[in-house]
Scaffold this active site. Structure first.
Site, PDB file in Angstrom:
ATOM      1  N   HIS A  97      -2.718   6.577   4.011  1.00  0.00           N
ATOM      2  CA  HIS A  97      -2.992   5.137   4.134  1.00  0.00           C
ATOM      3  C   HIS A  97      -4.273   4.884   4.920  1.00  0.00           C
ATOM      4  O   HIS A  97      -5.046   3.983   4.591  1.00  0.00           O
ATOM      5  CB  HIS A  97      -1.795   4.475   4.826  1.00  0.00           C
ATOM      6  CG  HIS A  97      -1.930   3.014   5.057  1.00  0.00           C
ATOM      7  ND1 HIS A  97      -2.231   2.484   6.298  1.00  0.00           N
ATOM      8  CD2 HIS A  97      -1.808   1.961   4.228  1.00  0.00           C
ATOM      9  CE1 HIS A  97      -2.291   1.171   6.201  1.00  0.00           C
ATOM     10  NE2 HIS A  97      -2.037   0.819   4.969  1.00  0.00           N
ATOM     11  N   SER A 135       0.839  -1.204   0.000  1.00  0.00           N
ATOM     12  CA  SER A 135       0.000   0.000   0.000  1.00  0.00           C
ATOM     13  C   SER A 135       0.870   1.249   0.000  1.00  0.00           C
ATOM     14  O   SER A 135       0.593   2.216  -0.730  1.00  0.00           O
ATOM     15  CB  SER A 135      -0.902   0.023   1.240  1.00  0.00           C
ATOM     16  OG  SER A 135      -1.749  -1.104   1.261  1.00  0.00           O
ATOM     17  N   ARG A 183       1.209   7.803   5.965  1.00  0.00           N
ATOM     18  CA  ARG A 183       0.341   7.043   6.864  1.00  0.00           C
ATOM     19  C   ARG A 183      -1.034   7.716   7.018  1.00  0.00           C
ATOM     20  O   ARG A 183      -2.055   7.038   7.177  1.00  0.00           O
ATOM     21  CB  ARG A 183       1.025   6.827   8.227  1.00  0.00           C
ATOM     22  CG  ARG A 183       0.354   5.740   9.064  1.00  0.00           C
ATOM     23  CD  ARG A 183       1.293   5.156  10.106  1.00  0.00           C
ATOM     24  NE  ARG A 183       2.272   4.299   9.490  1.00  0.00           N
ATOM     25  CZ  ARG A 183       2.056   3.017   9.156  1.00  0.00           C
ATOM     26  NH1 ARG A 183       0.911   2.453   9.428  1.00  0.00           N
ATOM     27  NH2 ARG A 183       2.985   2.320   8.565  1.00  0.00           N
TER      28      ARG A 183
END
Lengths: 215, 215
Positions: free
Chosen positions: B44, B18, B41
């Site tokens: 994400h 990812s 992040r």
């Protein structure tokens, strides 16, 4: 300290005021009256208006979720975050409960012994529950795919599946699979979603079931 | 059941894959090497690339967060959801802990008695903690404003403030206030943010502190 001009809104009124602002920004767009509170609450938790476009509802999905809540359903989540975000006080008024099997030690042990993921074993636990189940997946596409397999095999009949995993690997595919299934569903099509969105959708249903739309 | 083509990625490799896809999509854009894992992040956890544009870091904010973690800091959150999302296993390796005072019965009682919000009382609790504190606000602008007031009065010196409340009422203003303060901060400018973003930023710092960037 910098002077800032805060809107004078009583804490208890902030949510209602937020929902008014969201409605204003949605403008002339027309949504079905039972879907609108779900859409608005997803936007409320993310400030992301993409949820006005990407949320897909099967026929009567909201009504079926509300019916399940009124029948003291179990809401199964795939993360502790989504579990934390659900308004358990309202859910418990209906005799329902929320559970997340993902961090149960026996789920981890069984997953390890069988060479499966915890998400897979968690969905099998969900399928074995008695009474109506709302499955809310905000994170793991593997959980959603396993749930669809169990449904296809006739081993799992959730009252509603909230399919809003977020991310970049197999997320879109898992949602397209759910969209093809003959099960009531609410799906955030595409890559977006998350534990916050899963919890927000559950709460929107809970508040509608309470007759307190809190839009 | 519809045939879907899933990418064959081992569960343990999904996060890394990812992050590769996020990096590809960010393309040629250049970010500072310590900020990039935080930005990635946040994307994400939301699949929302706006975080590549709206995250603002004060000088050395990431380094100061990592230093606090290495000094066994307390991470204070303003929601149980953000608390749930923080990787406590990694935090505890450094001797740190995470706390959320918002649903403590004595905080509610004191707030009621004083006619204040729970967010206000929670921030006063945070200010009274010993040792370094990372304050992570993903929900309540009132919490962020009260924290800024306490800092201005010299009563609260967090090592880092993660200011990412989400929403429509006083959210933008509370973040602009934080941006004006002389305190290390990471802010999601504008309306976006949330408990998931607050937890994601904490985790990005924790993984960097561990030397395991897990980008």
């Amino acid at each position: 300290m910098k002077k800032i001009h805060l809107q004078r809104v009583a804490p208890a009124d902030i949510e209602a005021r937020s929902m008014e602002l969201i409605a204003q920004e949605l403008g002339e767009r027309v949504f079905s009256p039972e879907q609108l509170p779900v859409i608005k609450r997803a936007i409320h938790t993310s400030a992301d208006f993409d949820y006005a476009d990407n949320l897909v509802f099967s026929a009567d999905a909201v009504a079926k979720g509300i019916a399940a809540i009124k029948e003291s359903c179990t809401i199964v989540t795939d993360t502790q975050m989504a579990f934390s975000g659900i308004n358990k006080r309202v859910l418990e008024k209906f005799g329902g409960r929320a559970v997340c099997f993902m961090s149960d030690p026996d789920v981890a042990a069984e997953a390890k012994a069988r060479g499966e993921t915890r998400a897979t074993v968690s969905m099998e636990r969900a399928a074995a529950l008695e009474g109506p189940v709302i499955l809310a997946v905000g994170n793991a596409p593997t959980a959603l795919v396993r749930a669809c397999e169990l449904m296809d095999e006739g081993k799992f009949r959730p009252a509603l599946v909230i399919g809003v995993p977020v991310g970049f690997v197999n997320v879109v595919e898992s949602k397209e699979l759910l969209l093809s299934m003959d099960v009531p569903h609410i799906v955030a099509r595409g890559r977006k979603g998350g534990s916050n969105i899963a919890a927000a959708i559950c709460n929107a249903l809970l508040y509608q079931a309470s007759g307190n739309a809190r839009e």
